[in-house]
Design a protein around this motif. Sequence first.
Motif, PDB file in Angstrom:
ATOM      1  N   ARG A   7      49.017  -7.387 -97.113  1.00 16.71           N
ATOM      2  CA  ARG A   7      49.748  -8.336 -96.266  1.00 16.71           C
ATOM      3  C   ARG A   7      49.739  -7.827 -94.832  1.00 16.71           C
ATOM      4  NH1 ARG A   7      51.031 -13.168 -98.798  1.00 16.71           N
ATOM      5  NH2 ARG A   7      51.137 -12.702-100.999  1.00 16.71           N
ATOM      6  N   TYR A   8      49.627  -8.744 -93.898  1.00 16.41           N
ATOM      7  CA  TYR A   8      49.622  -8.383 -92.488  1.00 16.41           C
ATOM      8  C   TYR A   8      51.050  -8.096 -92.018  1.00 16.41           C
ATOM      9  CZ  TYR A   8      48.873  -8.828 -87.458  1.00 16.41           C
ATOM     10  OH  TYR A   8      48.841  -8.604 -86.107  1.00 16.41           O
ATOM     11  N   VAL A   9      51.206  -7.111 -91.154  1.00 17.70           N
ATOM     12  CA  VAL A   9      52.527  -6.677 -90.700  1.00 17.70           C
ATOM     13  C   VAL A   9      53.150  -7.618 -89.660  1.00 17.70           C
ATOM     14  CG1 VAL A   9      52.088  -4.244 -91.181  1.00 17.70           C
ATOM     15  CG2 VAL A   9      51.568  -5.168 -88.907  1.00 17.70           C
ATOM     16  N   GLY A  10      52.350  -8.487 -89.083  1.00 21.60           N
ATOM     17  CA  GLY A  10      52.842  -9.379 -88.026  1.00 21.60           C
ATOM     18  C   GLY A  10      52.430  -8.844 -86.667  1.00 21.60           C
ATOM     19  N   ILE A  11      52.118  -9.734 -85.755  1.00 24.37           N
ATOM     20  CA  ILE A  11      51.594  -9.325 -84.455  1.00 24.37           C
ATOM     21  C   ILE A  11      52.566  -8.432 -83.688  1.00 24.37           C
ATOM     22  CG2 ILE A  11      52.333 -11.401 -83.204  1.00 24.37           C
ATOM     23  CD1 ILE A  11      49.590 -11.211 -81.698  1.00 24.37           C
ATOM     24  N   ASN A  16      48.951  -0.692 -81.598  1.00 23.92           N
ATOM     25  CA  ASN A  16      48.521  -0.903 -80.207  1.00 23.92           C
ATOM     26  C   ASN A  16      49.165  -2.125 -79.558  1.00 23.92           C
ATOM     27  OD1 ASN A  16      46.751   1.346 -80.283  1.00 23.92           O
ATOM     28  ND2 ASN A  16      45.248   0.098 -81.342  1.00 23.92           N
ATOM     29  N   GLY A  17      50.425  -2.368 -79.879  1.00 26.96           N
ATOM     30  CA  GLY A  17      51.120  -3.502 -79.286  1.00 26.96           C
ATOM     31  C   GLY A  17      50.498  -4.839 -79.624  1.00 26.96           C
ATOM     32  N   GLY A  18      49.800  -4.892 -80.770  1.00 21.54           N
ATOM     33  CA  GLY A  18      49.166  -6.140 -81.189  1.00 21.54           C
ATOM     34  C   GLY A  18      47.773  -6.355 -80.624  1.00 21.54           C
ATOM     35  N   MET A  19      47.225  -5.359 -79.945  1.00 16.90           N
ATOM     36  CA  MET A  19      45.859  -5.483 -79.414  1.00 16.90           C
ATOM     37  C   MET A  19      44.873  -5.017 -80.481  1.00 16.90           C
ATOM     38  SD  MET A  19      46.120  -6.983 -76.574  1.00 16.90           S
ATOM     39  CE  MET A  19      44.517  -6.831 -75.841  1.00 16.90           C
ATOM     40  N   THR A  20      44.837  -5.759 -81.544  1.00 18.72           N
ATOM     41  CA  THR A  20      43.944  -5.493 -82.670  1.00 18.72           C
ATOM     42  C   THR A  20      43.121  -6.747 -82.917  1.00 18.72           C
ATOM     43  OG1 THR A  20      45.556  -6.303 -84.267  1.00 18.72           O
ATOM     44  CG2 THR A  20      45.646  -3.937 -83.738  1.00 18.72           C
ATOM     45  N   THR A  21      42.174  -6.646 -83.798  1.00 14.89           N
ATOM     46  CA  THR A  21      41.351  -7.811 -84.125  1.00 14.89           C
ATOM     47  C   THR A  21      42.215  -8.958 -84.626  1.00 14.89           C
ATOM     48  OG1 THR A  21      39.478  -6.381 -84.626  1.00 14.89           O
ATOM     49  CG2 THR A  21      39.419  -8.611 -85.528  1.00 14.89           C
ATOM     50  N   ILE A  22      43.113  -8.675 -85.534  1.00 15.21           N
ATOM     51  CA  ILE A  22      43.975  -9.740 -86.071  1.00 15.21           C
ATOM     52  C   ILE A  22      44.918 -10.263 -84.991  1.00 15.21           C
ATOM     53  CG2 ILE A  22      45.756 -10.325 -87.767  1.00 15.21           C
ATOM     54  CD1 ILE A  22      44.346  -8.443 -89.731  1.00 15.21           C
ATOM     55  N   GLY A  23      45.437  -9.363 -84.165  1.00 14.39           N
ATOM     56  CA  GLY A  23      46.303  -9.796 -83.069  1.00 14.39           C
ATOM     57  C   GLY A  23      45.600 -10.762 -82.131  1.00 14.39           C
ATOM     58  N   LEU A  81      48.694 -15.505 -71.902  1.00 15.00           N
ATOM     59  CA  LEU A  81      48.849 -14.858 -73.205  1.00 15.00           C
ATOM     60  C   LEU A  81      48.316 -13.431 -73.193  1.00 15.00           C
ATOM     61  CD1 LEU A  81      47.841 -17.748 -75.630  1.00 15.00           C
ATOM     62  CD2 LEU A  81      50.079 -16.628 -75.541  1.00 15.00           C
ATOM     63  N   TYR A  82      47.141 -13.247 -72.636  1.00 17.10           N
ATOM     64  CA  TYR A  82      46.512 -11.925 -72.670  1.00 17.10           C
ATOM     65  C   TYR A  82      47.106 -10.958 -71.658  1.00 17.10           C
ATOM     66  CZ  TYR A  82      43.449 -12.893 -76.485  1.00 17.10           C
ATOM     67  OH  TYR A  82      42.977 -13.157 -77.747  1.00 17.10           O
ATOM     68  N   GLU A  83      47.534 -11.435 -70.499  1.00 14.28           N
ATOM     69  CA  GLU A  83      48.207 -10.548 -69.538  1.00 14.28           C
ATOM     70  C   GLU A  83      49.498 -10.013 -70.146  1.00 14.28           C
ATOM     71  OE1 GLU A  83      47.511  -9.191 -66.409  1.00 14.28           O
ATOM     72  OE2 GLU A  83      45.517  -9.851 -67.001  1.00 14.28           O
ATOM     73  N   ALA A  84      50.286 -10.893 -70.754  1.00  7.02           N
ATOM     74  CA  ALA A  84      51.536 -10.467 -71.386  1.00  7.02           C
ATOM     75  C   ALA A  84      51.260  -9.496 -72.533  1.00  7.02           C
ATOM     76  CB  ALA A  84      52.321 -11.680 -71.883  1.00  7.02           C
ATOM     77  N   ALA A  85      50.247  -9.796 -73.334  1.00  2.00           N
ATOM     78  CA  ALA A  85      49.911  -8.936 -74.476  1.00  2.00           C
ATOM     79  C   ALA A  85      49.444  -7.560 -74.007  1.00  2.00           C
ATOM     80  CB  ALA A  85      48.835  -9.598 -75.328  1.00  2.00           C
ATOM     81  N   MET A  86      48.630  -7.523 -72.966  1.00  2.00           N
ATOM     82  CA  MET A  86      48.136  -6.236 -72.476  1.00  2.00           C
ATOM     83  C   MET A  86      49.258  -5.411 -71.853  1.00  2.00           C
ATOM     84  SD  MET A  86      44.229  -6.914 -71.178  1.00  2.00           S
ATOM     85  CE  MET A  86      44.597  -8.276 -70.087  1.00  2.00           C
ATOM     86  N   ALA A  87      50.168  -6.060 -71.143  1.00  2.00           N
ATOM     87  CA  ALA A  87      51.300  -5.331 -70.569  1.00  2.00           C
ATOM     88  C   ALA A  87      52.158  -4.721 -71.677  1.00  2.00           C
ATOM     89  CB  ALA A  87      52.138  -6.265 -69.695  1.00  2.00           C
TER      90      ALA A  87
END
Length: 104
Positions: A7-11, A16-23, A81-87
Motif C-alpha cells: 500500500r502506498y503511504v500517501g504523498i 523526499n517530501g513526496g518528490m518520488t515517482t509516485i508523488g 504545484l511543482y514549485e510548492a512541492a519542491m519547496a
Amino acid sequence: MNKKPDRYVGIHNDLNGGMTTIGKIIRDAWLFGLIPETETCENWNLAGIDALLQKVNAEWDKYGCLVSRLPPELAERHHQLYEAAMAKARAAGWSGETETDDED
C-alpha cells in the motif's frame, strides 16, 4: 528480509517530501483533474497507482509529454504545484540529486 509494502503511504508521508515517482504521478493527476487535490492516494494498492499512471500518461500524450505544450492555465498550475512541492521537499532535506545521479 524486508517485505515491500503493498500500500502506498500517501504523498504527504512519502520520501523526499513526496518528490518520488509516485508523488509525481499524483501531482500530475491533480494537474489534469483526474483526482481532487485532497486525494493523497494513501493506502492505495499498486494496481490503483498504475491505473492512475495510465490516465496521467494519456493526458501527457495530448501535449507531447512537454510542459511547454500545455495550455497557459495548465502550465501555470503545473508551475504552482511543482514549485510548492519542491519547496516542501527541500525543507524535508531533498536536493534533487537522486534524479540526476546517473547523468554524469
